[in-house]
Scaffold this active site. Structure first.
Site, PDB file in Angstrom:
ATOM      1  N   ARG A 104     -14.897  -1.522  -3.699  1.00 24.84           N
ATOM      2  CA  ARG A 104     -15.538  -2.807  -3.373  1.00 24.84           C
ATOM      3  C   ARG A 104     -16.655  -2.682  -2.337  1.00 24.84           C
ATOM      4  NH1 ARG A 104     -10.351  -6.067  -1.994  1.00 24.84           N
ATOM      5  NH2 ARG A 104      -9.448  -3.979  -2.006  1.00 24.84           N
TER       6      ARG A 104
ATOM      7  N   GLY B  30       1.301  -6.796   0.808  1.00 22.76           N
ATOM      8  CA  GLY B  30       2.727  -6.676   0.565  1.00 22.76           C
ATOM      9  C   GLY B  30       3.471  -7.584   1.534  1.00 22.76           C
TER      10      GLY B  30
ATOM     11  N   ASN C 134       2.865  -6.705   5.300  1.00 18.66           N
ATOM     12  CA  ASN C 134       2.900  -5.288   5.666  1.00 18.66           C
ATOM     13  C   ASN C 134       1.489  -4.844   6.045  1.00 18.66           C
ATOM     14  OD1 ASN C 134       3.276  -2.505   5.787  1.00 18.66           O
ATOM     15  ND2 ASN C 134       3.202  -2.257   3.555  1.00 18.66           N
TER      16      ASN C 134
ATOM     17  N   ASN D 272     -12.441  -3.705   3.252  1.00 19.78           N
ATOM     18  CA  ASN D 272     -12.524  -3.371   1.823  1.00 19.78           C
ATOM     19  C   ASN D 272     -13.902  -3.597   1.234  1.00 19.78           C
ATOM     20  OD1 ASN D 272      -9.701  -2.655   1.313  1.00 19.78           O
ATOM     21  ND2 ASN D 272      -9.314  -4.772   1.887  1.00 19.78           N
TER      22      ASN D 272
ATOM     23  N   ASN E 112     -51.762   7.568  38.315  1.00 24.90           N
ATOM     24  CA  ASN E 112     -51.961   6.367  37.498  1.00 24.90           C
ATOM     25  C   ASN E 112     -52.770   6.728  36.265  1.00 24.90           C
ATOM     26  OD1 ASN E 112     -51.693   3.244  37.597  1.00 24.90           O
ATOM     27  ND2 ASN E 112     -53.778   3.645  36.890  1.00 24.90           N
TER      28      ASN E 112
HETATM   29  C1  UD1 Z   1      -1.042  -1.307   0.879  1.00 25.22           C
HETATM   30  C2  UD1 Z   1       0.439  -1.592   0.892  1.00 25.22           C
HETATM   31  C3  UD1 Z   1       0.634  -3.087   1.168  1.00 25.22           C
HETATM   32  C4  UD1 Z   1      -0.039  -3.480   2.463  1.00 25.22           C
HETATM   33  C5  UD1 Z   1      -1.496  -3.056   2.457  1.00 25.22           C
HETATM   34  C6  UD1 Z   1      -2.084  -3.248   3.817  1.00 25.22           C
HETATM   35  C7  UD1 Z   1       1.406  -0.026  -0.683  1.00 25.22           C
HETATM   36  C8  UD1 Z   1       1.963   0.145  -2.038  1.00 25.22           C
HETATM   37  N1  UD1 Z   1       1.007  -1.245  -0.362  1.00 25.22           N
HETATM   38  O1  UD1 Z   1      -1.563  -2.032  -0.216  1.00 25.22           O
HETATM   39  O2  UD1 Z   1       2.015  -3.380   1.239  1.00 25.22           O
HETATM   40  O3  UD1 Z   1       0.054  -4.874   2.668  1.00 25.22           O
HETATM   41  O4  UD1 Z   1      -1.625  -1.667   2.121  1.00 25.22           O
HETATM   42  O5  UD1 Z   1      -3.451  -3.046   3.795  1.00 25.22           O
HETATM   43  O6  UD1 Z   1       1.359   0.919   0.079  1.00 25.22           O
HETATM   44  N2  UD1 Z   1      -4.484   5.667  -0.625  1.00 25.22           N
HETATM   45  C9  UD1 Z   1      -4.469   7.022  -0.758  1.00 25.22           C
HETATM   46  N3  UD1 Z   1      -3.990   7.565  -1.906  1.00 25.22           N
HETATM   47  C10 UD1 Z   1      -3.525   6.807  -2.923  1.00 25.22           C
HETATM   48  C11 UD1 Z   1      -3.528   5.409  -2.772  1.00 25.22           C
HETATM   49  C12 UD1 Z   1      -4.014   4.871  -1.601  1.00 25.22           C
HETATM   50  O7  UD1 Z   1      -4.894   7.756   0.135  1.00 25.22           O
HETATM   51  O8  UD1 Z   1      -3.079   7.365  -3.935  1.00 25.22           O
HETATM   52  C13 UD1 Z   1      -5.011   5.095   0.610  1.00 25.22           C
HETATM   53  C14 UD1 Z   1      -6.208   4.214   0.372  1.00 25.22           C
HETATM   54  O9  UD1 Z   1      -7.410   4.944   0.503  1.00 25.22           O
HETATM   55  C15 UD1 Z   1      -6.068   3.192   1.475  1.00 25.22           C
HETATM   56  C16 UD1 Z   1      -4.578   3.110   1.731  1.00 25.22           C
HETATM   57  O10 UD1 Z   1      -4.027   4.264   1.167  1.00 25.22           O
HETATM   58  O11 UD1 Z   1      -6.685   3.626   2.670  1.00 25.22           O
HETATM   59  C17 UD1 Z   1      -3.933   1.859   1.127  1.00 25.22           C
HETATM   60  O12 UD1 Z   1      -4.074   1.919  -0.274  1.00 25.22           O
HETATM   61  P1  UD1 Z   1      -4.395   0.644  -1.141  1.00 25.22           P
HETATM   62  O13 UD1 Z   1      -4.391   1.018  -2.558  1.00 25.22           O
HETATM   63  O14 UD1 Z   1      -5.588  -0.037  -0.593  1.00 25.22           O
HETATM   64  O15 UD1 Z   1      -3.092  -0.216  -0.858  1.00 25.22           O
HETATM   65  P2  UD1 Z   1      -3.033  -1.780  -0.838  1.00 25.22           P
HETATM   66  O16 UD1 Z   1      -2.998  -2.292  -2.210  1.00 25.22           O
HETATM   67  O17 UD1 Z   1      -4.034  -2.323   0.079  1.00 25.22           O
HETATM   68 CA    CA Z   2      -6.149  -1.868   0.922  1.00 25.26          CA
END
Ligand code: UD1
Ligand code: CA
Length: 482
Positions: free
Chosen positions: A20, A148, A178, A236, A385
């Protein structure tokens, strides 16, 4: 509060694409207040004195890894080849690290620049005081959309975290969310990660599922809410990036105002985290202080001024100026409309005035360049100057050359100083001179054509014009004092 054990490791998740942002730059490398998003998180993690900090990289890994190496060589990276979820990311990291001993595991995300070390200390302290298997940092939000949700039992204990996409209406109505930041007991985390599945709306390994696994097994799961919910704000998109920047600006400005800095309009003053200000500094509107800029007591900066990695001395004034890697001495006066480029060194009580550009040039104590001049590759002594419209002609088209000017020199207006050239102490140059040769101390250098007046030229060659008429009137009625 007793001292908490230092974490064995802080894992910072930063493998996601950050779609995004719509950017060629990986999301966590975008900046707020002069630091990348991930650098802010590394800084707050450092407050816990962890044995190790590991950043999980995936998308844009070359750029992110290079950046991490540059900003904090003590931080390591682990590659998550495919982004199969937050649980997968932590599982891969722990596997890459081998046995984790000597303290808990802290998990953070790389896109939360407003998180403070103090909040992390509180989280860690709560975790060790309650001897929990996991402690979640939460926040209570008016609009919890997308996050979450924290599901607690009737006893108030945390039972599970349910992702927005997997939630029913009852869960969606929960306002405690969360943050994605946690402290875990290392062994219990590893055991629980081995049990998570991909049976969810996104088909990913959710780190959040660890909470239900631990809770069901009878382990203690704690949650504490951040006192300031903006601390857990994740970036984001560019709208949130701007929001985070503004919140950080307000936080930084409040800190400096409480430390004795006056700001007439704090909403228009932008100060990077690495800036250092003394008390009784005044910052006027639309001022930007970038990088490791240092401003001494009593200095007045702004309005309309950008200082990048500059040093400003006591009581100096800097108005409507753009300066980079410049040193401005005590009681110096700069501006308005002044451009100071790298290597400018202004001594005490000096002046670089309106429409003056300087580069790689030093101005000794009390010397002045008051108006409309270019000063490049020059050393100027004390008390000299430089007249208006002087140009230090430093470039011959191939190489740059230096001009050396002594003490108490008077350079006449509109002088071209063709470098390399030296003007001795106490020397003068006549206005409009093109100086190509050294001037000895105390000499007056004149290098311009002799003036010649051609009498009657206008009447003869421009007869009938308003100028000719004015000249004729002047001849008929000579001015009394002429
Ligand atoms: C996650 C939490 C959610 C919480 C939110 C807070 C989970 C399943 N959910 O959701 O409960 O409210 O964060 O912002 O954890 N990332 C990796 N590898 C991956 C997937 C993600 O490094 O395979 C990193 C992303 O770059 C990011 C972070 O983990 O920095 C969170 O991942 P994202 O997919 O954004 O989780 P959310 O859906 O935001
Ligand atoms: Ca996120």
């Amino acid at each position: 509060m007793s001292a908490s054990p230092r974490p064995a490791v802080v894992v910072i998740l930063a493998a996601g694409e950050g779609t995004r942002m719509r950017s060629a730059l990986p999301k966590v490398l975008h900046c707020v207040a002069g630091r990348s998003l991930v650098e802010h998180v590394v800084e707050s993690a450092a407050h816990l004195s962890p044995a190790r900090v590991v950043v999980v990289v995936g998308h844009g890994r070359e750029q992110v890894t290079a950046h991490i190496t540059e900003i904090s060589p003590w931080v390591t990276t682990v590659v998550q080849e495919e982004q199969l979820g937050t649980g997968h990311a932590v599982r891969v990291t722990l596997a890459a690290m081998g046995a984790i001993e000597g303290g808990p595991v802290v998990v953070l995300t790389g896109d939360t620049p407003l998180l403070t070390g103090v909040t992390l200390e509180t989280l860690l302290a709560h975790h060790s005081a309650t001897d929990a298997a996991a402690t979640v940092l939460t926040a209570v939000l008016e609009d919890p959309t997308g996050y979450g949700r924290i599901v607690r039992g009737s006893d108030g204990q945390v039972r599970q975290i349910v992702e927005h996409r997997d939630a029913d209406d009852a869960v969606l109505s929960i306002n405690e969310i969360n943050s994605g930041m946690y402290v875990f007991d290392a062994a219990q985390l590893a055991a629980a990660l081995a049990q998570i599945t991909t049976a969810n709306a996104q088909g990913e390994e959710y780190l959040t599922d660890v909470i239900a696994i631990l809770s069901t097994s009878g382990a203690r799961v704690e949650a504490i809410a951040a006192s300031d919910p903006t601390e857990i704000m994740g970036v984001n998109d560019r709208v949130q990036l701007a929001e985070a920047s503004a919140l950080m600006r307000d936080r930084i400005n409040a800190r400096w105002m409480r430390a004795g800095v006056t700001m007439v309009d704090p909403s228009s003053v932008w100060i990077d985290v690495d800036v250092d200000l003394a008390r009784d500094v005044t910052l006027l509107p639309d001022t930007h202080l970038i990088g490791p800029t240092v401003i001494a007591e009593g200095a007045v900066v702004g309005p309309g001024t950008t200082l990048k990695a500059c040093e400003v001395g006591e009581r100096a004034t800097v108005r409507h100026t753009w300066a980079e890697l410049a040193v401005i001495g005590p009681d110096a006066s700069v501006g308005p409309y002044t451009y100071l480029r790298p290597g400018t060194m202004l001594g005490a009580r000096t002046k670089a005035g309106a429409f003056v550009e300087m580069k790689n040039a030093s101005l000794g104590e009390g010397s002045k360049v008051p108006h409309l001049s270019y000063v490049g590759d020059a050393q100027i002594g004390e008390g000299s100057n430089i007249g208006a419209s002087t140009v230090f002609v430093n470039y011959d088209g191939v190489e740059k050359h230096t001009t050396v000017i002594g003490d108490q020199v008077r350079v006449g207006s509109d002088t071209m100083l063709v470098a390399p050239v030296t003007i001795g102490d106490g020397a003068y140059t006549a206005a409009g001179s093109v100086i190509t040769e050294d001037v000895p101390p105390g000499a007056m250098a004149v290098a311009r054509a002799q003036q010649r007046n051609i009498e009657g030229w206008v009447e003869r060659r421009r007869g009938g014009t308003k100028s000719a008429q004015a000249a004729a009137r002047a001849k008929d009625n000579p001015k009394e004092d002429a």
